[in-house]
Design a protein around this motif. Structure first.
Motif, mmCIF file in Angstrom:
data_model
loop_
_atom_site.group_PDB
_atom_site.id
_atom_site.type_symbol
_atom_site.label_atom_id
_atom_site.label_comp_id
_atom_site.label_asym_id
_atom_site.label_seq_id
_atom_site.Cartn_x
_atom_site.Cartn_y
_atom_site.Cartn_z
ATOM 1 N N GLY A 162 96.487 47.135 -28.434
ATOM 2 C CA GLY A 162 95.809 47.987 -29.406
ATOM 3 C C GLY A 162 94.792 48.889 -28.743
ATOM 4 N N GLU A 163 93.992 49.571 -29.536
ATOM 5 C CA GLU A 163 92.993 50.499 -29.020
ATOM 6 C C GLU A 163 91.873 49.749 -28.318
ATOM 7 N N GLN A 164 91.505 50.214 -27.138
ATOM 8 C CA GLN A 164 90.495 49.544 -26.339
ATOM 9 C C GLN A 164 89.465 50.541 -25.854
ATOM 10 N N ALA A 165 88.172 50.169 -25.946
ATOM 11 C CA ALA A 165 87.084 51.019 -25.466
ATOM 12 C C ALA A 165 86.832 50.709 -23.993
ATOM 13 N N VAL A 166 86.823 51.751 -23.158
ATOM 14 C CA VAL A 166 86.682 51.579 -21.713
ATOM 15 C C VAL A 166 85.556 52.478 -21.223
ATOM 16 N N ALA A 167 84.650 51.899 -20.438
ATOM 17 C CA ALA A 167 83.501 52.658 -19.958
ATOM 18 C C ALA A 167 83.820 53.476 -18.710
ATOM 19 N N GLU A 168 84.826 53.065 -17.945
ATOM 20 C CA GLU A 168 85.142 53.757 -16.691
ATOM 21 C C GLU A 168 86.651 53.836 -16.491
ATOM 22 N N LEU A 169 87.098 54.980 -15.979
ATOM 23 C CA LEU A 169 88.485 55.166 -15.567
ATOM 24 C C LEU A 169 88.506 55.320 -14.059
ATOM 25 N N ARG A 170 89.460 54.675 -13.408
ATOM 26 C CA ARG A 170 89.595 54.804 -11.960
ATOM 27 C C ARG A 170 91.040 55.153 -11.616
ATOM 28 N N GLY A 171 91.199 56.140 -10.770
ATOM 29 C CA GLY A 171 92.530 56.542 -10.370
ATOM 30 C C GLY A 171 92.488 57.834 -9.584
ATOM 31 N N VAL A 172 93.628 58.523 -9.542
ATOM 32 C CA VAL A 172 93.755 59.754 -8.758
ATOM 33 C C VAL A 172 94.029 60.934 -9.687
ATOM 34 N N ILE A 173 93.307 62.026 -9.481
ATOM 35 C CA ILE A 173 93.554 63.258 -10.229
ATOM 36 C C ILE A 173 94.641 64.019 -9.484
ATOM 37 N N LEU A 174 95.823 64.049 -10.064
ATOM 38 C CA LEU A 174 96.987 64.644 -9.413
ATOM 39 C C LEU A 174 96.927 66.162 -9.377
ATOM 40 N N ASP A 175 96.489 66.746 -10.479
ATOM 41 C CA ASP A 175 96.535 68.205 -10.600
ATOM 42 C C ASP A 175 95.600 68.628 -11.722
ATOM 43 N N THR A 176 95.229 69.889 -11.735
ATOM 44 C CA THR A 176 94.383 70.432 -12.799
ATOM 45 C C THR A 176 94.926 71.791 -13.235
ATOM 46 N N LYS A 177 94.647 72.143 -14.475
ATOM 47 C CA LYS A 177 95.024 73.444 -15.008
ATOM 48 C C LYS A 177 93.811 74.071 -15.690
ATOM 49 N N SER A 178 93.672 75.377 -15.529
ATOM 50 C CA SER A 178 92.615 76.124 -16.208
ATOM 51 C C SER A 178 93.268 76.986 -17.283
ATOM 52 N N ARG A 179 92.754 76.916 -18.490
ATOM 53 C CA ARG A 179 93.377 77.615 -19.612
ATOM 54 C C ARG A 179 92.319 78.307 -20.475
ATOM 55 N N ARG A 180 92.692 79.447 -21.053
ATOM 56 C CA ARG A 180 91.867 80.140 -22.050
ATOM 57 C C ARG A 180 92.727 80.450 -23.269
ATOM 58 N N ALA A 181 92.091 80.458 -24.440
ATOM 59 C CA ALA A 181 92.810 80.833 -25.656
ATOM 60 C C ALA A 181 91.829 81.473 -26.643
ATOM 61 N N TYR A 182 92.283 82.560 -27.300
ATOM 62 C CA TYR A 182 91.456 83.267 -28.277
ATOM 63 C C TYR A 182 92.229 83.415 -29.581
ATOM 64 N N TRP A 183 91.584 82.990 -30.672
ATOM 65 C CA TRP A 183 92.123 83.179 -32.013
ATOM 66 C C TRP A 183 91.206 84.140 -32.769
ATOM 67 N N LYS A 184 91.772 85.193 -33.361
ATOM 68 C CA LYS A 184 90.965 86.139 -34.126
ATOM 69 C C LYS A 184 90.415 85.488 -35.382
ATOM 70 N N ALA A 185 91.205 84.592 -35.994
ATOM 71 C CA ALA A 185 90.758 83.903 -37.211
ATOM 72 C C ALA A 185 89.607 82.951 -36.883
ATOM 73 N N ALA A 186 88.766 82.695 -37.854
ATOM 74 C CA ALA A 186 87.622 81.813 -37.660
ATOM 75 C C ALA A 186 88.091 80.399 -37.344
ATOM 76 N N TYR A 187 87.281 79.683 -36.565
ATOM 77 C CA TYR A 187 87.609 78.304 -36.218
ATOM 78 C C TYR A 187 87.730 77.469 -37.499
ATOM 79 N N GLY A 188 88.753 76.614 -37.528
ATOM 80 C CA GLY A 188 88.999 75.798 -38.705
ATOM 81 C C GLY A 188 90.229 76.261 -39.450
#
Length: 254
Positions: A57-83
């Motif tokens: 089931g769902e478990q609360a964890v204070a720390e994650l340990r491992g390897v970051i394989l890759d990263t992506k940078s993203r941008r997005a714009y919506w003209k409509a108001a948030y929500g």
């Protein structure tokens, strides 16, 4: 920072076992998985613990340990108001945070919607930026997706720069990821904290290299999705050059 210790076990990661690595990479090649099938680790808005879905089931964890394989940078714009943008394609998006496609499109650094004060909520930017991490926990065979809120972009950049200063990068170390509450401008929000927890051994680095190569087509297919405004306070996100800058275009924190 002091010199990082090497990990004590020669094959700390689950995929470092040759038969396991071969089985996992073969499965990814044979099945038409989508990058959106990967498990997601959410960054909470108030709690300082991650909530993970486990066999128990769902478990609360204070720390994650491992390897970051890759990263992506993203941008997005919506003209409509948030929500009102849920499920709607962005009017403009960028998969490199340099050039936008759509309306208005063009160079992100000079876009009027990439200016502080243009967001409908808070003092941030209407064009929402995020960093996506593909994270492989120590005992896992499949990576998880972590989408960083804007307040965590600078800590992430600081972590990468610290590793670069030692001739390393996130895919060559075990990373400890935790959460902390930060107060700024009279508001409190949760930010992600990164710490190196040890260098990978030779067997782990070889396994990570093969694993990243096998998963590259899958991870590269990640595109922009609706980005929730996770922070009440808008810490300046990175510029088109990957440098965090303030409203006067000065390096943030300088």
């Amino acid at each position: 920072m002091s010199q990082l210790p090497a990990t004590s076990a020669p094959g700390l990661l689950a995929i470092s076992e040759p038969s396991a690595l071969a089985s996992v990479t073969e499965s990814f090649s044979a099945e038409q998985f989508s990058v959106y099938n990967l498990p997601k680790i959410s960054v909470p808005r108030e709690s300082v613990k991650f909530l993970l879905d486990t066999e128990d089931g769902e478990q609360a964890v204070a720390e994650l340990r491992g390897v970051i394989l890759d990263t992506k940078s993203r941008r997005a714009y919506w003209k409509a108001a948030y929500g009102s943008t849920a499920g709607a394609s962005p009017d403009c998006q960028s998969n490199d945070c340099v050039t936008g496609t759509g309306t208005p499109g063009g160079a992100c650094i000079s876009c009027p919607w990439n200016q502080f004060g243009t967001a409908s909520m808070g003092g941030g930017k209407a064009c929402r930026e995020k960093r996506v991490l593909f994270f492989l926990p120590e005992g896992a065979f499949v990576p998880s997706v972590i989408e960083l809120p804007p307040s965590s972009i600078k800590p992430w950049q600081d972590f990468k720069l610290a590793l670069m200063a030692r001739g390393s990068n996130p895919s060559r170390v075990i990373t400890s990821i935790s959460l902390e509450k930060v107060s700024k401008g009279g508001k409190t929000y949760v930010s992600v904290s990164f710490k190196p927890a040890g260098k990978l051994g030779e067997a782990d680095m070889q396994a990570i290299s093969a694993y990243r190569a096998a998963l590259k087509p899958l991870l590269d297919s990640y595109n922009v999705s609706d980005v929730p405004a996770q922070d009440a306070i808008d810490v300046p996100p990175a510029s088109a050059q990957g440098i965090v800058r303030d409203a006067n275009d000065n390096p943030f924190g300088a």
